[in-house]
Design an enzyme around this catalytic site. Sequence first.
Site, PDB file in Angstrom:
ATOM      1  N   CYS A 163      -1.682  -4.682   8.329  1.00 47.82           N
ATOM      2  CA  CYS A 163      -0.797  -5.690   7.741  1.00 47.82           C
ATOM      3  C   CYS A 163       0.612  -5.416   8.248  1.00 47.82           C
ATOM      4  O   CYS A 163       0.774  -4.759   9.280  1.00 47.82           O
ATOM      5  CB  CYS A 163      -0.893  -5.700   6.212  1.00 47.82           C
ATOM      6  SG  CYS A 163      -0.219  -4.256   5.371  1.00 47.82           S
ATOM      7  N   ASN A 217       1.960  -1.768   5.739  1.00 44.01           N
ATOM      8  CA  ASN A 217       0.938  -0.759   5.433  1.00 44.01           C
ATOM      9  C   ASN A 217       1.147  -0.121   4.065  1.00 44.01           C
ATOM     10  O   ASN A 217       0.935   1.069   3.877  1.00 44.01           O
ATOM     11  CB  ASN A 217       0.874   0.302   6.537  1.00 44.01           C
ATOM     12  CG  ASN A 217      -0.335   1.217   6.450  1.00 44.01           C
ATOM     13  OD1 ASN A 217      -0.244   2.380   6.804  1.00 44.01           O
ATOM     14  ND2 ASN A 217      -1.469   0.718   5.991  1.00 44.01           N
ATOM     15  N   CYS A 265       0.666  -2.583   1.045  1.00 44.24           N
ATOM     16  CA  CYS A 265       0.059  -3.506   0.073  1.00 44.24           C
ATOM     17  C   CYS A 265      -1.360  -3.906   0.469  1.00 44.24           C
ATOM     18  O   CYS A 265      -2.328  -3.436  -0.125  1.00 44.24           O
ATOM     19  CB  CYS A 265       0.910  -4.762  -0.087  1.00 44.24           C
ATOM     20  SG  CYS A 265       2.549  -4.494  -0.777  1.00 44.24           S
ATOM     21  N   ARG A 266      -1.477  -4.747   1.476  1.00 45.08           N
ATOM     22  CA  ARG A 266      -2.766  -5.338   1.829  1.00 45.08           C
ATOM     23  C   ARG A 266      -3.680  -4.391   2.590  1.00 45.08           C
ATOM     24  O   ARG A 266      -4.850  -4.225   2.219  1.00 45.08           O
ATOM     25  CB  ARG A 266      -2.552  -6.609   2.656  1.00 45.08           C
ATOM     26  CG  ARG A 266      -1.816  -7.696   1.891  1.00 45.08           C
ATOM     27  CD  ARG A 266      -1.427  -8.855   2.776  1.00 45.08           C
ATOM     28  NE  ARG A 266      -0.346  -8.461   3.685  1.00 45.08           N
ATOM     29  CZ  ARG A 266       0.142  -9.248   4.631  1.00 45.08           C
ATOM     30  NH1 ARG A 266      -0.355 -10.456   4.814  1.00 45.08           N
ATOM     31  NH2 ARG A 266       1.132  -8.836   5.398  1.00 45.08           N
ATOM     32  N   SER A 267      -3.190  -3.803   3.659  1.00 49.42           N
ATOM     33  CA  SER A 267      -4.089  -2.967   4.471  1.00 49.42           C
ATOM     34  C   SER A 267      -4.572  -1.717   3.740  1.00 49.42           C
ATOM     35  O   SER A 267      -5.738  -1.329   3.914  1.00 49.42           O
ATOM     36  CB  SER A 267      -3.477  -2.632   5.833  1.00 49.42           C
ATOM     37  OG  SER A 267      -2.246  -1.979   5.723  1.00 49.42           O
ATOM     38  N   ASP A 274       0.794 -11.965   1.488  1.00 49.06           N
ATOM     39  CA  ASP A 274       1.500 -10.714   1.233  1.00 49.06           C
ATOM     40  C   ASP A 274       1.988 -10.718  -0.223  1.00 49.06           C
ATOM     41  O   ASP A 274       2.829 -11.538  -0.585  1.00 49.06           O
ATOM     42  CB  ASP A 274       2.677 -10.580   2.190  1.00 49.06           C
ATOM     43  CG  ASP A 274       3.335  -9.217   2.131  1.00 49.06           C
ATOM     44  OD1 ASP A 274       3.090  -8.455   1.162  1.00 49.06           O
ATOM     45  OD2 ASP A 274       4.101  -8.893   3.055  1.00 49.06           O
TER      46      ASP A 274
END
Length: 151
Positions: free
Chosen positions: A8, A11, A13-15, A122
Amino acid sequence: MTSILMVCLGNICRSPLAHGLLESKLPPDSFYVDSAGTANYHIGSLPDQRSIAVAKTHGIDISNQCGRQFNVSDFDTFDYIYVMDHSNFENVLKLARTTFDIAKVKLLLDFDTTSQIKEVPDPYYDKISGFETVFELLDNATNFIANQLLR
């Protein structure tokens, strides 16, 4: 061993959520999962506390992950590179050296054929509910990926 990278922007939140989810669905003796960001904002940082909290409510511990930036050598290390959105997809492709590198890069939500959403939003500026929504999207997509990898 098959290696998979989740990418993301920062690195945090999402990934990290995608990393933890996929890792929890695959046998560790056959698969290595990691995550990275295309930007250098959070190198060395833990995942966002909201990502950690949402993962924990679903029985997944991502608190030991450490933020890092995607780099060209990741094309050599990883068999599959899953990216959260089009912007980061393009940023990763800009670093690709060959068509072999390019072939490794996929949008994560392309694997969830049941979803109309094709980019993981995001949640950084959102409340915890945004992180829950992201978790659900990632959970569904990583189910598809894990099933495909385990065939």
